[in-house]
Design a protein around this motif. Structure first.
Motif, short mmCIF file in Angstrom:
data_model
loop_
_atom_site.label_atom_id
_atom_site.label_comp_id
_atom_site.label_asym_id
_atom_site.label_seq_id
_atom_site.Cartn_x
_atom_site.Cartn_y
_atom_site.Cartn_z
N LEU A 28 57.97 30.17 10.85
CA LEU A 28 58.82 31.33 11.13
C LEU A 28 58.63 32.46 10.13
O LEU A 28 59.28 33.50 10.25
CB LEU A 28 60.29 30.89 11.16
CG LEU A 28 60.65 29.93 12.30
CD1 LEU A 28 62.10 29.49 12.19
CD2 LEU A 28 60.37 30.56 13.64
N THR A 29 57.72 32.30 9.17
CA THR A 29 57.42 33.40 8.26
C THR A 29 56.45 34.36 8.92
O THR A 29 55.86 34.05 9.97
CB THR A 29 56.82 32.87 6.94
OG1 THR A 29 55.58 32.25 7.25
CG2 THR A 29 57.75 31.91 6.24
N VAL A 30 56.25 35.52 8.30
CA VAL A 30 55.32 36.51 8.86
C VAL A 30 53.91 35.95 8.91
O VAL A 30 53.20 36.09 9.92
CB VAL A 30 55.37 37.82 8.02
CG1 VAL A 30 54.31 38.79 8.49
CG2 VAL A 30 56.75 38.44 8.10
N ASP A 31 53.47 35.32 7.82
CA ASP A 31 52.12 34.74 7.82
C ASP A 31 51.99 33.62 8.84
O ASP A 31 50.95 33.49 9.50
CB ASP A 31 51.79 34.20 6.43
CG ASP A 31 51.58 35.31 5.41
OD1 ASP A 31 51.22 36.43 5.83
OD2 ASP A 31 51.77 35.04 4.21
N GLY A 32 53.03 32.82 8.98
CA GLY A 32 52.99 31.74 9.97
C GLY A 32 52.90 32.27 11.39
O GLY A 32 52.15 31.75 12.22
N MET A 33 53.67 33.32 11.68
CA MET A 33 53.61 33.92 13.02
C MET A 33 52.24 34.55 13.26
O MET A 33 51.69 34.44 14.36
CB MET A 33 54.71 34.98 13.18
CG MET A 33 56.11 34.39 13.12
SD MET A 33 56.40 33.23 14.45
CE MET A 33 56.95 34.33 15.70
N ASP A 35 49.42 33.61 11.97
CA ASP A 35 48.49 32.50 12.21
C ASP A 35 48.62 31.97 13.63
O ASP A 35 47.62 31.67 14.29
CB ASP A 35 48.72 31.38 11.21
CG ASP A 35 48.30 31.74 9.79
OD1 ASP A 35 47.56 32.73 9.63
OD2 ASP A 35 48.73 31.04 8.85
N ARG A 36 49.83 31.84 14.11
CA ARG A 36 50.04 31.32 15.47
C ARG A 36 49.51 32.29 16.53
O ARG A 36 48.91 31.88 17.51
CB ARG A 36 51.51 31.01 15.71
CG ARG A 36 51.96 29.80 14.93
CD ARG A 36 53.37 29.41 15.27
NE ARG A 36 53.81 28.31 14.44
CZ ARG A 36 53.65 27.02 14.78
NH1 ARG A 36 53.07 26.71 15.90
NH2 ARG A 36 54.08 26.08 13.97
N VAL A 37 49.74 33.58 16.33
CA VAL A 37 49.21 34.56 17.28
C VAL A 37 47.69 34.57 17.24
O VAL A 37 47.03 34.61 18.28
CB VAL A 37 49.80 35.97 16.99
CG1 VAL A 37 49.07 37.04 17.78
CG2 VAL A 37 51.28 36.00 17.30
N GLY A 38 47.13 34.50 16.04
CA GLY A 38 45.67 34.43 15.92
C GLY A 38 45.09 33.21 16.61
O GLY A 38 44.05 33.28 17.27
N ALA A 39 45.76 32.08 16.46
CA ALA A 39 45.30 30.86 17.12
C ALA A 39 45.39 30.99 18.64
O ALA A 39 44.50 30.51 19.36
CB ALA A 39 46.11 29.66 16.64
N ALA A 40 46.44 31.65 19.13
CA ALA A 40 46.56 31.86 20.58
C ALA A 40 45.45 32.76 21.09
O ALA A 40 44.89 32.53 22.17
CB ALA A 40 47.93 32.45 20.91
N VAL A 41 45.09 33.79 20.32
CA VAL A 41 44.01 34.70 20.73
C VAL A 41 42.68 33.94 20.76
O VAL A 41 41.89 34.09 21.71
CB VAL A 41 43.94 35.92 19.78
CG1 VAL A 41 42.66 36.71 19.99
CG2 VAL A 41 45.16 36.79 19.97
N VAL A 42 42.43 33.13 19.74
CA VAL A 42 41.20 32.35 19.72
C VAL A 42 41.16 31.37 20.89
O VAL A 42 40.14 31.20 21.55
CB VAL A 42 41.05 31.60 18.37
CG1 VAL A 42 39.94 30.58 18.41
CG2 VAL A 42 40.80 32.59 17.25
N GLY A 43 42.29 30.74 21.18
CA GLY A 43 42.36 29.82 22.32
C GLY A 43 42.09 30.52 23.64
O GLY A 43 41.37 30.00 24.50
#
Length: 128
Positions: A28-33, A35-43
């Motif tokens: 739920l931190t900015v860096d964590g979000m 990372d999650r958005v980046g992973a979704a884009v890569v996926g």
């Protein structure tokens, strides 16, 4: 022995809950979000590439099936050669489509002719 078992189970549940809580807090931190958005884009990019590869792998089989079905069809313009432009006369000449009209006046074959000429384009031959 019963008390020791319950103590170990409680300690294990506490450790699991602590680790799980840290993961949720980090997500739920900015860096964590980010990372999650980046992973979704890569996926999504990997999915797009896999779909494109599957389409390319299946295309010859589909073309073979459709080509076999079109062999006896009433659409000979699909197999007619593309019209050849005559720059001196300002017109194009082409093979007859079998319906009494030339392929140069048929818009569906005109598009196919453009696609065919684009397929023949080679690097280094600009403007041809």
């Amino acid at each position: 022995m019963s008390r020791g078992l319950w103590f170990a189970a409680g300690a294990g549940a506490g450790v699991w809950a602590m680790v799980r809580g840290r993961r949720v807090a980090e997500a739920l931190t900015v860096d964590g979000m980010r990372d999650r958005v980046g992973a979704a884009v890569v996926g999504a990019r990997i999915l797009r590439d896999e779909v494109a590869q599957g389409r390319a792998d299946a295309e010859p089989a589909v073309r073979a099936r459709v080509g076999g079905a079109l062999q006896g069809s009433a659409r000979p313009e699909l197999s007619a050669p593309p019209p050849v432009a005559d720059p001196a006369a300002g017109t194009s000449t082409g093979a007859s489509s079998g319906t009494g009209t030339s392929t140069a006046t048929d818009p569906s074959t005109d598009t196919a002719a453009r696609a065919t000429s684009a397929d023949r384009h080679h690097p280094g031959q600009e403007g041809s």
